[in-house]
Design an enzyme around this catalytic site. Sequence first.
Site, PDB file in Angstrom:
ATOM      1  N   ARG A   1       0.859  -1.188   0.000  1.00  0.00           N
ATOM      2  CA  ARG A   1       0.000   0.000   0.000  1.00  0.00           C
ATOM      3  C   ARG A   1       0.897   1.241   0.000  1.00  0.00           C
ATOM      4  O   ARG A   1       1.684   1.449   0.923  1.00  0.00           O
ATOM      5  CB  ARG A   1      -0.894  -0.011   1.245  1.00  0.00           C
ATOM      6  CG  ARG A   1      -1.715   1.257   1.429  1.00  0.00           C
ATOM      7  CD  ARG A   1      -2.665   1.145   2.629  1.00  0.00           C
ATOM      8  NE  ARG A   1      -3.408   2.378   2.803  1.00  0.00           N
ATOM      9  CZ  ARG A   1      -3.192   3.269   3.775  1.00  0.00           C
ATOM     10  NH1 ARG A   1      -2.272   3.059   4.698  1.00  0.00           N
ATOM     11  NH2 ARG A   1      -3.912   4.375   3.833  1.00  0.00           N
TER      12      ARG A   1
ATOM     13  N   HIS B   1      -2.658  10.907   0.796  1.00  0.00           N
ATOM     14  CA  HIS B   1      -2.104  10.701   2.137  1.00  0.00           C
ATOM     15  C   HIS B   1      -1.478  12.036   2.564  1.00  0.00           C
ATOM     16  O   HIS B   1      -0.279  12.149   2.770  1.00  0.00           O
ATOM     17  CB  HIS B   1      -1.103   9.545   2.135  1.00  0.00           C
ATOM     18  CG  HIS B   1      -0.887   8.914   3.485  1.00  0.00           C
ATOM     19  ND1 HIS B   1      -1.057   7.562   3.710  1.00  0.00           N
ATOM     20  CD2 HIS B   1      -0.514   9.435   4.672  1.00  0.00           C
ATOM     21  CE1 HIS B   1      -0.777   7.286   4.981  1.00  0.00           C
ATOM     22  NE2 HIS B   1      -0.447   8.410   5.582  1.00  0.00           N
TER      23      HIS B   1
ATOM     24  N   GLU C   1      -7.192   8.522   6.329  1.00  0.00           N
ATOM     25  CA  GLU C   1      -7.452   9.176   7.612  1.00  0.00           C
ATOM     26  C   GLU C   1      -7.913  10.629   7.487  1.00  0.00           C
ATOM     27  O   GLU C   1      -7.203  11.562   7.889  1.00  0.00           O
ATOM     28  CB  GLU C   1      -6.203   9.110   8.511  1.00  0.00           C
ATOM     29  CG  GLU C   1      -5.723   7.701   8.784  1.00  0.00           C
ATOM     30  CD  GLU C   1      -4.674   7.628   9.885  1.00  0.00           C
ATOM     31  OE1 GLU C   1      -4.196   8.681  10.344  1.00  0.00           O
ATOM     32  OE2 GLU C   1      -4.339   6.506  10.302  1.00  0.00           O
TER      33      GLU C   1
ATOM     34  N   ASN D   1      -7.611   1.905   9.860  1.00  0.00           N
ATOM     35  CA  ASN D   1      -6.306   2.060  10.509  1.00  0.00           C
ATOM     36  C   ASN D   1      -6.530   2.018  12.012  1.00  0.00           C
ATOM     37  O   ASN D   1      -7.393   2.744  12.536  1.00  0.00           O
ATOM     38  CB  ASN D   1      -5.652   3.395  10.139  1.00  0.00           C
ATOM     39  CG  ASN D   1      -5.179   3.419   8.701  1.00  0.00           C
ATOM     40  OD1 ASN D   1      -5.350   2.447   7.954  1.00  0.00           O
ATOM     41  ND2 ASN D   1      -4.582   4.529   8.288  1.00  0.00           N
TER      42      ASN D   1
ATOM     43  N   TYR E   1      -4.527   1.965  15.841  1.00  0.00           N
ATOM     44  CA  TYR E   1      -3.319   2.075  16.659  1.00  0.00           C
ATOM     45  C   TYR E   1      -3.587   1.921  18.149  1.00  0.00           C
ATOM     46  O   TYR E   1      -2.791   1.319  18.865  1.00  0.00           O
ATOM     47  CB  TYR E   1      -2.613   3.416  16.397  1.00  0.00           C
ATOM     48  CG  TYR E   1      -1.963   3.446  15.035  1.00  0.00           C
ATOM     49  CD1 TYR E   1      -0.704   2.889  14.840  1.00  0.00           C
ATOM     50  CD2 TYR E   1      -2.627   3.962  13.922  1.00  0.00           C
ATOM     51  CE1 TYR E   1      -0.110   2.861  13.591  1.00  0.00           C
ATOM     52  CE2 TYR E   1      -2.041   3.940  12.659  1.00  0.00           C
ATOM     53  CZ  TYR E   1      -0.779   3.387  12.503  1.00  0.00           C
ATOM     54  OH  TYR E   1      -0.202   3.350  11.264  1.00  0.00           O
TER      55      TYR E   1
ATOM     56  N   GLU F   1      -3.670  -0.049   8.116  1.00  0.00           N
ATOM     57  CA  GLU F   1      -2.482   0.316   8.898  1.00  0.00           C
ATOM     58  C   GLU F   1      -2.641  -0.215  10.310  1.00  0.00           C
ATOM     59  O   GLU F   1      -3.719  -0.120  10.902  1.00  0.00           O
ATOM     60  CB  GLU F   1      -2.288   1.841   9.023  1.00  0.00           C
ATOM     61  CG  GLU F   1      -1.697   2.513   7.845  1.00  0.00           C
ATOM     62  CD  GLU F   1      -1.532   4.022   8.045  1.00  0.00           C
ATOM     63  OE1 GLU F   1      -1.295   4.484   9.188  1.00  0.00           O
ATOM     64  OE2 GLU F   1      -1.645   4.743   7.041  1.00  0.00           O
TER      65      GLU F   1
END
Length: 477
Positions: free
Chosen positions: A92, A136, A181, A309, A311, A382
Amino acid sequence: MSNPDHPPAVGVLDQGPELIFPPGFLWGAATAAYQIEGAATEGGRTPSIWDTFSHTEGRVVAGHTGDVACDHYHRMPSDVRLMAELGLKSYRFSVSWPRVQPGGSGPANAEGLDFYRRLVDELLGHGIEPWLTLYHWDLPQPLEDAGGWPARDTAGRFADYAELVADALGDRVTYWTTLNEPWCSAFLGYGSGVHAPGRSDGADAVRAGHHLMLGHGLAVQALRASRPQAQLGITVNLYPVTPASDAPADVDAARRIDALANRFFLDPVLRGSYPTDLTADLREVTDFGHVRDGDLAVISTPLDLVGVNYYSRHVVAAPVEGAEPEPYWRAPSCWPGSEDVRFVTRGVPVTDMNWEIDAPGLTETLRRVHEEYTDLPLYVTENGSAFVDAVIDGQVDDVDRLAYFDAHLRAAHEAINAGVPLHGYFAWSLMDNFEWAWGYTKRFGMVWIDYDSQARIPKSSARWYAEVIRRNGLAAQ
Ligand code: FCB
């Protein structure tokens, strides 16, 4: 396990029977253009908001910029060989808008597009599926000068750019995500100002979020029309938001942050409406007068997949009179209308970003998207962690990162067992890179970058991941 064709199994893979992922599971790694490419002024590329921001004193730690980064622009063929050695099924990457359409409008820059044509050819030549992200975070500077994402026109510019990339690469790229995002672009870029372009105005952040989604919808329509076979989606960063206690005020704080962080994007894109509690929370900030009839229908144009994504988790509590906000969320806040909500740390282990390690939060997040929003295939686009690494005798033994990946892959597997149609996972990141406002001080890579020599050293986590991919699974615990 003693097969001489394969390296010995590393770490946890040695233990017990295996936890197998579905056949065809898309194992990948991710990067982004400004974080790795460098060559900021070569091949006709012009500045993006991140060039301007990083060259502005005081914006990025130690004055770091993406001018050179990992020099991937010049080292791309050997970087793709490295991906092939790791056995990646997919890669990606993002296309740099100001490289392929300098200035953000007008004709394509053939030299810029050529770089991505060569990248895609290299990937396909090694049997690696290209996964293309259109945006991005590197908005061409002239579009920011004309108002940036708070200006409606930027959405149209983005759709034009999407078409231009589709014309060049649509014959060989199947997987497309529009935005990476949008929460960060809108609320860190225009709310707190800790990301480019560094503006701080709650109403602008909300407008930016809307126009990002409008640009996404218009781009999906344009791509669908010209490339009916493409698999189209968006990548959102999602967080489970947990109240620090059962007290109604804490529960309400969690509701507010969940609305801003998650539902601000999930609801318009997947349901075609803004949550009513969100618009009520924001009433002092904006009247949503920027939303025009028909926008939400465009924003909710049907997709083929959703990228998540993940985290960490947010744990929040109600405001306390006179309490200091957490430093990362320092004023101006990235939470318009909810500036006083406190972000609480629980004392659990954290990464070098100070983000709490919370693997069950990944299961929770994937289940939520599937159970509350959509039956579409989901991909973790991600997931990863920064830790302080060291090269010792030419090796980087990143045990903490490896353990983070291991725990999160188990959490992803649990989501699959719970019925989530999870079709792939991309580690963030293939290699250490320019970590935005933190510059090169935070390392997320599975591959170590020596920024002086540009040498690449696969860390232990990279060798371990290669083995996970080869087996399509992990050892059960
Ligand atoms: C995400 C970004 C990515 C990287 C990771 C650590 O928010 O999409 O570029 O910075 O965080």
